[in-house]
Design an enzyme around this catalytic site. Sequence first.
Site, PDB file in Angstrom:
ATOM      1  N   PHE A   1      -1.081  16.294   4.273  1.00  0.00           N
ATOM      2  CA  PHE A   1      -1.567  15.599   2.923  1.00  0.00           C
ATOM      3  C   PHE A   1      -0.314  15.679   2.035  1.00  0.00           C
ATOM      4  O   PHE A   1       0.183  16.727   1.826  1.00  0.00           O
ATOM      5  CB  PHE A   1      -2.868  16.131   2.333  1.00  0.00           C
ATOM      6  CG  PHE A   1      -3.545  15.213   1.609  1.00  0.00           C
ATOM      7  CD1 PHE A   1      -4.406  14.605   1.995  1.00  0.00           C
ATOM      8  CD2 PHE A   1      -3.329  15.340   0.142  1.00  0.00           C
ATOM      9  CE1 PHE A   1      -5.021  13.481   1.236  1.00  0.00           C
ATOM     10  CE2 PHE A   1      -3.927  14.388  -0.968  1.00  0.00           C
ATOM     11  CZ  PHE A   1      -4.652  13.452  -0.149  1.00  0.00           C
TER      12      PHE A   1
ATOM     13  N   ASP B 215      -3.350   5.758   6.331  1.00  0.00           N
ATOM     14  CA  ASP B 215      -3.809   6.955   7.113  1.00  0.00           C
ATOM     15  C   ASP B 215      -4.642   6.679   8.206  1.00  0.00           C
ATOM     16  O   ASP B 215      -4.249   6.691   9.331  1.00  0.00           O
ATOM     17  CB  ASP B 215      -4.907   7.777   5.765  1.00  0.00           C
ATOM     18  CG  ASP B 215      -5.035   9.040   6.310  1.00  0.00           C
ATOM     19  OD1 ASP B 215      -4.434   9.910   7.181  1.00  0.00           O
ATOM     20  OD2 ASP B 215      -6.277   9.195   5.895  1.00  0.00           O
TER      21      ASP B 215
ATOM     22  N   LYS C 119       0.830   7.467   8.703  1.00  0.00           N
ATOM     23  CA  LYS C 119       0.429   8.692   9.720  1.00  0.00           C
ATOM     24  C   LYS C 119      -0.193   8.290  10.960  1.00  0.00           C
ATOM     25  O   LYS C 119      -1.356   7.995  10.986  1.00  0.00           O
ATOM     26  CB  LYS C 119      -0.505   9.384   8.716  1.00  0.00           C
ATOM     27  CG  LYS C 119      -0.125  10.153   7.592  1.00  0.00           C
ATOM     28  CD  LYS C 119      -1.170  10.997   7.115  1.00  0.00           C
ATOM     29  CE  LYS C 119      -1.043  11.212   5.601  1.00  0.00           C
ATOM     30  NZ  LYS C 119      -2.428  12.239   5.162  1.00  0.00           N
TER      31      LYS C 119
ATOM     32  N   GLU D 157       0.878  -1.195  -0.001  1.00  0.00           N
ATOM     33  CA  GLU D 157       0.052  -0.110   0.221  1.00  0.00           C
ATOM     34  C   GLU D 157       0.799   1.288  -0.071  1.00  0.00           C
ATOM     35  O   GLU D 157       2.158   1.186   0.564  1.00  0.00           O
ATOM     36  CB  GLU D 157      -0.940  -0.021   1.303  1.00  0.00           C
ATOM     37  CG  GLU D 157      -2.497  -0.247   0.987  1.00  0.00           C
ATOM     38  CD  GLU D 157      -3.285   0.910   0.238  1.00  0.00           C
ATOM     39  OE1 GLU D 157      -2.452   1.541  -0.746  1.00  0.00           O
ATOM     40  OE2 GLU D 157      -4.293   1.257   0.992  1.00  0.00           O
TER      41      GLU D 157
HETATM   42  P1  IMP Z   1      -7.053   4.697   5.031  1.00  0.00           P
HETATM   43  O1  IMP Z   1      -8.295   3.977   4.889  1.00  0.00           O
HETATM   44  O2  IMP Z   1      -7.490   5.943   5.772  1.00  0.00           O
HETATM   45  O3  IMP Z   1      -5.825   4.154   5.708  1.00  0.00           O
HETATM   46  O4  IMP Z   1      -6.864   5.337   3.774  1.00  0.00           O
HETATM   47  C1  IMP Z   1      -5.747   4.995   2.761  1.00  0.00           C
HETATM   48  C2  IMP Z   1      -6.037   5.642   1.518  1.00  0.00           C
HETATM   49  O5  IMP Z   1      -6.061   7.044   1.654  1.00  0.00           O
HETATM   50  C3  IMP Z   1      -4.573   5.566   0.735  1.00  0.00           C
HETATM   51  O6  IMP Z   1      -4.455   4.390  -0.051  1.00  0.00           O
HETATM   52  C4  IMP Z   1      -4.675   6.886  -0.138  1.00  0.00           C
HETATM   53  O7  IMP Z   1      -5.362   6.661  -1.449  1.00  0.00           O
HETATM   54  C5  IMP Z   1      -5.494   7.847   0.773  1.00  0.00           C
HETATM   55  N1  IMP Z   1      -4.711   8.880   1.361  1.00  0.00           N
HETATM   56  C6  IMP Z   1      -4.627   9.106   2.626  1.00  0.00           C
HETATM   57  N2  IMP Z   1      -3.773   9.771   3.257  1.00  0.00           N
HETATM   58  C7  IMP Z   1      -3.366  10.462   1.965  1.00  0.00           C
HETATM   59  C8  IMP Z   1      -2.194  11.139   1.637  1.00  0.00           C
HETATM   60  O8  IMP Z   1      -1.733  12.194   2.551  1.00  0.00           O
HETATM   61  N3  IMP Z   1      -2.265  11.771   0.240  1.00  0.00           N
HETATM   62  C9  IMP Z   1      -2.661  10.870  -0.756  1.00  0.00           C
HETATM   63  N4  IMP Z   1      -3.658   9.984  -0.491  1.00  0.00           N
HETATM   64  C10 IMP Z   1      -3.874   9.611   0.772  1.00  0.00           C
END
Ligand code: IMP
Length: 184
Positions: free
Chosen positions: A158, A109, A137, A105
Amino acid sequence: MPAVDDKYELESIMIPSDDIKRRVRDLASRIESAYRGQEITLAGVLKGAAIFMSDLAREIGPTVDVRMDFMAVSSYGNSSTSSGVVKIVKDMDASVEDKHIILVEDIMDTGLTIAYLKEMLSTRSPRSFKTCVLLEKPERKKVDSEIDYRGFTIADEFVVGYGLDYAGKWRHLPDIWRLSRAPR
Ligand code: IMP
């Protein structure tokens, strides 16, 4: 500095490409040591992990039989706030059963996407299951999901570049950039 959106601009480089290259090489060599003489499947999550995974795969030497597969999920659409709902848009082509799977991945986030995919793929009886994530993060984490191979831990900003996008843009940049303001 290129301004390509009226709202968001690239602000500054957070992780230069040389640092990314070095870290990707480290991760690959750890994977190589762990799986020498075995077959593994790198399961990349499109589109964000495509660039990371292709660099990672090329750094894993020939002592490992590396297969590459991809899946596509949607959780963000064009916005950048996790909905918590992950939809499989494209599943892996090959069976996961009895395989060493490494989910690749771009970023963890909230952790919801990885937690969901881990759960889903684990029900398909892989021989082993690990996660390899370029960026984490920790401040944004909502669910506890273990990362086995981690690139960098970053602050809650971001970022785009090296596969990561905002609304489809900036994936092609070799460095990882901060945006001028967070799109959320
Ligand atoms: P999660 O399910 O919140 O962990 O989200 C993961 C997905 O969110 C990643 O695979 C990205 O597509 C998107 N994402 C989260 N933070 C960022 C960022 O800072 N930049 C670009 N995409 C992000």
